[in-house]
Design a protein around this motif. Structure first.
Motif, PDB file in Angstrom:
ATOM      1  N   PHE A   4      40.240  46.628  16.109  1.00 17.45           N
ATOM      2  CA  PHE A   4      41.245  45.465  15.917  1.00 17.45           C
ATOM      3  C   PHE A   4      40.574  45.208  17.072  1.00 17.45           C
ATOM      4  O   PHE A   4      40.537  45.745  18.531  1.00 17.45           O
ATOM      5  CB  PHE A   4      42.158  46.095  15.764  1.00 17.45           C
ATOM      6  CG  PHE A   4      43.235  46.495  14.784  1.00 17.45           C
ATOM      7  CD1 PHE A   4      43.950  45.935  13.497  1.00 17.45           C
ATOM      8  CD2 PHE A   4      43.440  47.511  14.781  1.00 17.45           C
ATOM      9  CE1 PHE A   4      44.148  46.355  12.615  1.00 17.45           C
ATOM     10  CE2 PHE A   4      43.799  48.915  13.291  1.00 17.45           C
ATOM     11  CZ  PHE A   4      44.010  47.175  12.482  1.00 17.45           C
ATOM     12  N   LEU A   5      39.713  43.855  17.215  1.00 20.43           N
ATOM     13  CA  LEU A   5      39.366  43.709  17.774  1.00 20.43           C
ATOM     14  C   LEU A   5      39.961  42.274  18.151  1.00 20.43           C
ATOM     15  O   LEU A   5      39.331  41.222  18.527  1.00 20.43           O
ATOM     16  CB  LEU A   5      37.473  42.439  17.459  1.00 20.43           C
ATOM     17  CG  LEU A   5      36.885  44.315  16.948  1.00 20.43           C
ATOM     18  CD1 LEU A   5      35.341  44.118  16.313  1.00 20.43           C
ATOM     19  CD2 LEU A   5      36.755  45.087  18.656  1.00 20.43           C
ATOM     20  N   THR A   6      40.850  41.933  19.108  1.00 14.37           N
ATOM     21  CA  THR A   6      41.881  41.304  19.082  1.00 14.37           C
ATOM     22  C   THR A   6      41.699  41.171  20.695  1.00 14.37           C
ATOM     23  O   THR A   6      42.229  42.660  21.146  1.00 14.37           O
ATOM     24  CB  THR A   6      43.582  41.050  18.708  1.00 14.37           C
ATOM     25  OG1 THR A   6      43.545  42.539  19.131  1.00 14.37           O
ATOM     26  CG2 THR A   6      43.154  40.632  17.149  1.00 14.37           C
ATOM     27  N   LYS A   7      42.014  40.398  21.742  1.00 16.47           N
ATOM     28  CA  LYS A   7      42.527  40.232  23.146  1.00 16.47           C
ATOM     29  C   LYS A   7      44.028  40.292  23.220  1.00 16.47           C
ATOM     30  O   LYS A   7      45.044  39.387  22.513  1.00 16.47           O
ATOM     31  CB  LYS A   7      41.514  39.829  23.849  1.00 16.47           C
ATOM     32  CG  LYS A   7      40.167  39.406  23.819  1.00 16.47           C
ATOM     33  CD  LYS A   7      39.620  38.460  25.056  1.00 16.47           C
ATOM     34  CE  LYS A   7      39.161  37.590  23.602  1.00 16.47           C
ATOM     35  NZ  LYS A   7      38.346  36.503  23.989  1.00 16.47           N
ATOM     36  N   THR A   8      44.452  41.150  24.252  1.00 17.01           N
ATOM     37  CA  THR A   8      45.910  40.992  24.332  1.00 17.01           C
ATOM     38  C   THR A   8      46.182  41.518  26.136  1.00 17.01           C
ATOM     39  O   THR A   8      45.093  41.589  26.079  1.00 17.01           O
ATOM     40  CB  THR A   8      46.612  42.234  23.430  1.00 17.01           C
ATOM     41  OG1 THR A   8      46.371  43.691  23.998  1.00 17.01           O
ATOM     42  CG2 THR A   8      46.379  42.254  21.810  1.00 17.01           C
ATOM     43  N   GLU A   9      47.229  41.523  26.602  1.00 13.94           N
ATOM     44  CA  GLU A   9      47.655  41.467  27.785  1.00 13.94           C
ATOM     45  C   GLU A   9      46.876  43.326  28.248  1.00 13.94           C
ATOM     46  O   GLU A   9      46.323  43.991  29.671  1.00 13.94           O
ATOM     47  CB  GLU A   9      48.774  41.595  28.091  1.00 13.94           C
ATOM     48  CG  GLU A   9      49.431  40.077  27.996  1.00 13.94           C
ATOM     49  CD  GLU A   9      50.955  39.991  28.602  1.00 13.94           C
ATOM     50  OE1 GLU A   9      51.546  40.511  29.209  1.00 13.94           O
ATOM     51  OE2 GLU A   9      51.491  39.401  27.838  1.00 13.94           O
ATOM     52  N   GLY A  10      46.840  43.984  27.542  1.00  8.77           N
ATOM     53  CA  GLY A  10      47.187  45.657  27.381  1.00  8.77           C
ATOM     54  C   GLY A  10      45.346  45.897  27.638  1.00  8.77           C
ATOM     55  O   GLY A  10      44.906  46.556  28.196  1.00  8.77           O
ATOM     56  N   ASN A  11      44.043  44.411  27.148  1.00 10.38           N
ATOM     57  CA  ASN A  11      43.248  45.172  27.159  1.00 10.38           C
ATOM     58  C   ASN A  11      42.043  43.953  27.906  1.00 10.38           C
ATOM     59  O   ASN A  11      41.393  43.573  27.450  1.00 10.38           O
ATOM     60  CB  ASN A  11      42.779  45.184  25.578  1.00 10.38           C
ATOM     61  CG  ASN A  11      42.050  43.950  24.484  1.00 10.38           C
ATOM     62  OD1 ASN A  11      43.078  43.387  25.074  1.00 10.38           O
ATOM     63  ND2 ASN A  11      41.774  44.686  23.775  1.00 10.38           N
ATOM     64  N   ILE A  17      34.605  43.125  26.010  1.00  9.73           N
ATOM     65  CA  ILE A  17      33.060  43.385  25.119  1.00  9.73           C
ATOM     66  C   ILE A  17      33.877  42.922  23.644  1.00  9.73           C
ATOM     67  O   ILE A  17      33.127  43.072  22.349  1.00  9.73           O
ATOM     68  CB  ILE A  17      33.182  45.016  25.725  1.00  9.73           C
ATOM     69  CG1 ILE A  17      32.371  46.167  24.594  1.00  9.73           C
ATOM     70  CG2 ILE A  17      34.623  45.459  25.369  1.00  9.73           C
ATOM     71  CD1 ILE A  17      30.377  45.837  24.874  1.00  9.73           C
ATOM     72  N   VAL A  18      35.229  42.896  23.282  1.00 10.73           N
ATOM     73  CA  VAL A  18      35.262  42.922  22.307  1.00 10.73           C
ATOM     74  C   VAL A  18      35.009  41.331  21.978  1.00 10.73           C
ATOM     75  O   VAL A  18      34.938  41.149  20.753  1.00 10.73           O
ATOM     76  CB  VAL A  18      37.143  42.220  22.690  1.00 10.73           C
ATOM     77  CG1 VAL A  18      38.265  41.543  21.359  1.00 10.73           C
ATOM     78  CG2 VAL A  18      38.344  43.817  22.537  1.00 10.73           C
ATOM     79  N   ASP A  19      34.901  40.771  23.252  1.00 14.12           N
ATOM     80  CA  ASP A  19      34.078  39.177  22.186  1.00 14.12           C
ATOM     81  C   ASP A  19      32.994  39.046  22.024  1.00 14.12           C
ATOM     82  O   ASP A  19      32.307  38.800  21.099  1.00 14.12           O
ATOM     83  CB  ASP A  19      34.184  38.060  23.790  1.00 14.12           C
ATOM     84  CG  ASP A  19      35.416  37.114  23.997  1.00 14.12           C
ATOM     85  OD1 ASP A  19      36.169  37.615  22.767  1.00 14.12           O
ATOM     86  OD2 ASP A  19      35.325  36.931  25.366  1.00 14.12           O
ATOM     87  N   PHE A  20      32.303  40.293  22.723  1.00 11.90           N
ATOM     88  CA  PHE A  20      30.905  40.687  21.870  1.00 11.90           C
ATOM     89  C   PHE A  20      30.582  40.981  20.582  1.00 11.90           C
ATOM     90  O   PHE A  20      30.286  41.046  19.529  1.00 11.90           O
ATOM     91  CB  PHE A  20      30.073  42.152  23.107  1.00 11.90           C
ATOM     92  CG  PHE A  20      28.645  42.547  22.675  1.00 11.90           C
ATOM     93  CD1 PHE A  20      27.589  41.607  22.916  1.00 11.90           C
ATOM     94  CD2 PHE A  20      28.887  43.902  22.159  1.00 11.90           C
ATOM     95  CE1 PHE A  20      27.103  42.541  22.078  1.00 11.90           C
ATOM     96  CE2 PHE A  20      27.576  44.011  21.449  1.00 11.90           C
ATOM     97  CZ  PHE A  20      26.662  43.781  21.737  1.00 11.90           C
TER      98      PHE A  20
END
Length: 164
Positions: A4-11, A17-20
């Motif tokens: 699950f390649l989403t950006k959240t407050e916890g990560n 690296i998620v964007d990559f």
């Protein structure tokens, strides 16, 4: 396993690296989440037979009364790897040189590598590849030259043949 390649407050620390990974050539294969029923898996494997045609191994089976043929090229196509002309494995020298550039400090010439010796960003990338694309034969904190080659090629924007 699916990433699950989403950006959240916890990560927040892993946003880059998620964007990559979201922009990478393996994004689809990491995130595809088809519905697969246990009954279909059982039907497939209870009827599966292998044959070789034109030097390619094929799996023939029936699912829900329909004939299914699975080949390496169909897996590549379905997962959108587009990696057939990619490298299959880097040389040991290339692996050690590139892993050193990624901050890996090795004590030996051992050909299995430890995630713990990388920064959190590289650990995340390696972890994602191990869980989503790798057929593991060692502990989850270790990875092989094949996975090392995949990580290096991905980081350098080079094609890597994930099926070999």
């Amino acid at each position: 396993m699916v990433a699950f390649l989403t950006k959240t407050e916890g990560n927040d620390d892993f946003a880059d690296i998620v964007d990559f990974l979201n922009a990478s050539s393996i994004r689809y294969s990491l995130t595809v989440n088809p519905t697969v029923y246990v009954s279909n898996i059982k039907q497939f494997w209870s009827t599966a037979k292998t044959k070789t045609a034109n030097n390619e191994t094929q799996i023939y089976a029936k699912v829900a009364g329909k004939s299914v043929v699975v080949t390496e090229s169909s897996v590549r196509s379905d997962l959108q790897f587009n990696d057939e002309d990619g490298a299959t494995c880097l040389t040991n020298v290339e692996i050690f040189e590139n892993l050193a550039l990624m901050g890996y400090e090795r004590d030996s010439d051992k050909l299995s590598f430890e995630k713990a010796l990388f920064s959190p960003h590289w650990k995340y990338l390696i972890h994602t590849i191990l869980h989503c694309l790798s057929s593991k034969s060692t502990a989850w904190n270790e990875f092989s030259t094949n996975v090392a080659s995949a990580v290096i090629c991905l980081a350098k924007g080079q094609k890597f043949n994930l099926n070999n």
